[in-house]
Design a protein around this motif. Structure first.
Motif, PDB file in Angstrom:
ATOM      1  N   ARG A 154       0.762  -1.183  -0.090  1.00 30.55           N
ATOM      2  CA  ARG A 154       0.002   0.019   0.047  1.00 30.55           C
ATOM      3  C   ARG A 154       0.918   1.144  -0.029  1.00 30.55           C
ATOM      4  N   ASN A 155       0.427   2.317  -0.504  1.00 25.35           N
ATOM      5  CA  ASN A 155       0.948   3.608  -0.465  1.00 25.35           C
ATOM      6  C   ASN A 155       2.200   3.862  -1.356  1.00 25.35           C
ATOM      7  N   ARG A 204      -1.437   0.589  -4.950  1.00 28.48           N
ATOM      8  CA  ARG A 204      -1.687  -0.854  -4.181  1.00 28.48           C
ATOM      9  C   ARG A 204      -1.532  -1.895  -5.065  1.00 28.48           C
ATOM     10  N   THR A 221       1.427  -1.907  -9.190  1.00 32.75           N
ATOM     11  CA  THR A 221       0.453  -1.311  -8.396  1.00 32.75           C
ATOM     12  C   THR A 221      -0.580  -0.811  -9.308  1.00 32.75           C
TER      13      THR A 221
END
Length: 211
Positions: free
Chosen positions: A70-71, A127, A122
């Motif tokens: 994530r991120n 993500r 991603t």
């Protein structure tokens, strides 16, 4: 009279010169311009540091874990590097020899080659979800780094061996000890029987000649 006129003329001249200077000083000065470019925040607003998690922290060899990042940067490739550390070796077992002594048993396990670098992509929110099936036991550390954003995160998974993968083998140099002992005993017994047979024949011959 002439001196007073001269002094008055000088006073009027000084006053005329001082008026523009005072007017210029009274004017507002322009604000200084900023030459430094403001630096953007390390992460976009509302977005924290990159994270990497797994659905299971301990698995058995042959099972699959799912990594979730994530991120990271949106729509970028993430490089995932796997480092492996061996697990703590279990206490070796013992085997008993024919003479009653014991010998250590060394566990032997087959280790296949594992891919130590793979990639994930991603989505627009930074993500990704990527499955991974280890082919080696040990403590695996996954480190994911965005190729463009440079954001990085790590996580660990402990991979245990399957039952039956470890086959204990005796570690001893006496594998030929028992056969050699048996062979030596048989040779000794044969030599004793041969001597007894020769002695019996000799005695029998001497007895026949005396009669």
């Amino acid at each position: 009279m002439r001196l007073s006129r001269i002094i008055m003329a000088l006073t009027v001249g000084l006053a005329v010169v001082a008026v523009p200077t005072a007017a210029g000083a009274a004017q507002p000065q322009p604000a200084p311009t900023l030459t430094e470019t403001p630096q953007p925040p390390p992460y976009p607003p509302g977005q924290g540091a990159a994270t990497l998690t797994v659905n299971r922290t301990t698995i058995t060899l042959g099972e699959t874990v799912v990594l979730t990042g994530r991120n990271f940067g949106p729509n970028e490739r993430v490089t995932i590097v796997v480092s492996v550390a061996p697990l703590a070796a279990p206490a070796p077992g013992q085997a008993r020899r024919s003479d009653g002594s014991t010998v250590a048993m060394a566990p032997v396990a087959f280790q296949a080659a594992a891919p130590l670098t793979f990639y994930a992509n991603t989505n627009s929110r930074g993500r990704f979800t990527e499955p991974y099936k280890p082919s080696i036991t040990g403590l695996l550390t996954f480190t994911a780094t965005g190729d463009e954003s440079g954001r990085s995160a790590s996580t660990e998974v402990r991979v245990l061996p399957r039952r039956g993968d470890q086959q204990p083998l005796p570690v001893t140099g006496d594998s030929l000890g028992t056969p050699m002992k048996l062979g030596g005993g048989l040779v000794g017994a044969g030599a004793v029987l041969l001597l007894m047979t020769l002695a019996w024949r000799r005695r029998h011959r001497l007895g026949t000649g005396a009669s």
